[in-house]
Write an enzyme that holds these catalytic residues in place. Structure first.
Site, PDB file in Angstrom:
ATOM      1  N   LYS A 198     -10.852  -6.271   9.656  1.00  0.00           N
ATOM      2  CA  LYS A 198      -9.618  -5.808  10.561  1.00  0.00           C
ATOM      3  C   LYS A 198      -9.632  -6.282  11.955  1.00  0.00           C
ATOM      4  CE  LYS A 198      -8.198  -2.437   7.593  1.00  0.00           C
ATOM      5  NZ  LYS A 198      -6.598  -2.731   7.136  1.00  0.00           N
ATOM      6  N   TYR A 212     -15.400  -4.233   6.223  1.00  0.00           N
ATOM      7  CA  TYR A 212     -14.288  -3.453   6.686  1.00  0.00           C
ATOM      8  C   TYR A 212     -13.874  -3.935   8.196  1.00  0.00           C
ATOM      9  CZ  TYR A 212     -10.882   0.262   7.390  1.00  0.00           C
ATOM     10  OH  TYR A 212      -9.773   0.869   7.539  1.00  0.00           O
ATOM     11  N   SER A 225      -7.392  -1.343  12.378  1.00  0.00           N
ATOM     12  CA  SER A 225      -8.223  -0.178  12.714  1.00  0.00           C
ATOM     13  C   SER A 225      -8.895  -0.187  13.774  1.00  0.00           C
ATOM     14  CB  SER A 225      -9.154  -0.555  11.306  1.00  0.00           C
ATOM     15  OG  SER A 225     -10.183   0.532  11.343  1.00  0.00           O
ATOM     16  N   ASP A 244       2.544  -2.340  -4.475  1.00  0.00           N
ATOM     17  CA  ASP A 244       1.034  -1.533  -4.772  1.00  0.00           C
ATOM     18  C   ASP A 244       0.662  -1.985  -5.935  1.00  0.00           C
ATOM     19  OD1 ASP A 244      -1.165   0.305  -4.585  1.00  0.00           O
ATOM     20  OD2 ASP A 244      -0.218   1.071  -2.853  1.00  0.00           O
ATOM     21  N   GLY A 286       0.903  -1.174  -0.138  1.00  0.00           N
ATOM     22  CA  GLY A 286      -0.045   0.094   0.077  1.00  0.00           C
ATOM     23  C   GLY A 286       0.896   1.176  -0.073  1.00  0.00           C
ATOM     24  N   GLY A 319      -1.425   7.448   0.805  1.00  0.00           N
ATOM     25  CA  GLY A 319      -1.986   7.669   2.240  1.00  0.00           C
ATOM     26  C   GLY A 319      -0.898   7.364   3.269  1.00  0.00           C
ATOM     27  N   ILE A 320      -1.339   6.317   4.136  1.00  0.00           N
ATOM     28  CA  ILE A 320      -0.612   5.686   5.378  1.00  0.00           C
ATOM     29  C   ILE A 320       0.746   5.282   4.738  1.00  0.00           C
ATOM     30  CG2 ILE A 320      -0.627   4.501   7.544  1.00  0.00           C
ATOM     31  CD1 ILE A 320      -3.639   5.108   7.754  1.00  0.00           C
ATOM     32  N   ALA A 351       1.763   3.455  -2.223  1.00  0.00           N
ATOM     33  CA  ALA A 351       1.620   4.315  -3.396  1.00  0.00           C
ATOM     34  C   ALA A 351       0.767   5.530  -2.737  1.00  0.00           C
ATOM     35  CB  ALA A 351       0.833   3.693  -4.614  1.00  0.00           C
TER      36      ALA A 351
END
Ligand code: NAD
Length: 254
Positions: free
Chosen positions: A156, A152, A114, A32, A8, A12-13, A10
């Site tokens: 998580k 979601y 999350s 990514d 991941g 945001g976090i 590419a």
């Protein structure tokens, strides 16, 4: 120089974690869908195999740090895709790269979970159970009948439990494995939630004692610490970095 891999990477976090680890002096392999050193789709078994083999060839089979961060938000219509990326993609990344971390001094991994993992009827949910059983076909079938919140938060929740369940095996292999549970963080994912006709209300009503979203860099700072020698006795933990949301919402639940 330590070698790290971040999925991941590419946006945001994940992008903030990559930048932070590079600032620490690490060589970071980004994974990514696009704009990454290893471009692979973590929603499919072929893509996961290609992600793992791409990282292994980029690091020569020796990895010091790993962050499984790639994920999709609750706003997407394809609920099965959320399950496949958020749970099965993350687990395939962790398990597929564990041997490359084993035996490396100070080796550590973090799964990006999350705070939403605590806010639902997830303990005995059949979707969560199917994830934990590794039955992706059943998990996808069950979650398709649910809603984005279950897809979601449930994915998580399962990921957090999977991290904890691995504490004995990973500890014996000399690799610390932890999870971070961010609260609402200012990324493309949160912008998409704000624009969603249903999830915008949930997002607006979030209790945020610090009164604001996190910046991705604030989450990256915690991940950097969790991966560092300063956190050498932190293992099998899920750390909240949510501006007090979980404490304010469930003050008496441990
Ligand atoms: P983001 O959308 O900015 O970044 C997600 C990244 O994951 C993107 O670069 C995307 O291309 C990648 N990705 C998605 N599907 C993929 C696939 N099939 N294969 C490979 N890569 C894929 O979102 P973000 O907010 O930075 O989210 C990063 C992680 O943090 C996610 O796991 C998310 O669930 C988690 N998280 C975010 C928040 C938040 O408020 N933003 C809160 C808690 C947890």
């Amino acid at each position: 120089m330590a070698t790290a891999a971040v999925t991941g990477s590419a946006s945001g976090i994940g992008a903030a974690i990559k930048r932070r680890l590079e600032a620490n002096g690490d060589s970071v392999i980004g994974v990514d869908l696009r704009e990454a050193d290893v471009e692979a789709d973590l929603s499919t078994s072929e893509g996961r195999k290609s992600a793992v083999s791409g990282v292994l060839s980029a690091c020569g089979g020796k990895l010091d740090r790993l962050v499984a961060c790639a994920g999709l938000g609750a706003h997407l219509d394809d609920l099965a895709l959320i399950a496949s990326v958020n749970y099965f993609g993350a687990i395939a990344t962790l398990d597929g790269l564990k041997d490359a971390l084993s035996g490396r001094e100070g080796a550590a991994a973090v799964a990006v979970c999350s705070n939403s993992a605590r806010f639902g009827p997830f303990d005995d949910h059949p979707f969560v159970q199917a994830c934990l059983d590794g039955d992706e076909a059943l998990a996808r079938e069950l979650v398709a009948q649910e809603n984005g919140f279950i897809a979601y938060g449930g994915s998580k929740h399962a990921l957090s439990r999977a991290v904890r369940r691995r504490a004995a095996e990973w500890g014996a292999a000399g690799v610390r494995l932890n999870g971070i549970a961010p609260g609402s963080t200012q990324t493309a994912m949160v912008e998409a939630l704000k624009d969603h006709p249903v999830f915008n209300k949930g997002h607006e009503s979030l209790i945020m004692p610090l009164g604001r979203n996190a910046e991705p860099e604030e989450i990256a700072n915690v991940v950097s610490f969790m991966l560092s020698p300063e956190a050498s006795y932190v293992h099998g933990a899920i750390w909240y970095a949510d501006g007090g949301n979980e404490a304010a919402t469930l003050p008496d639940r441990f």
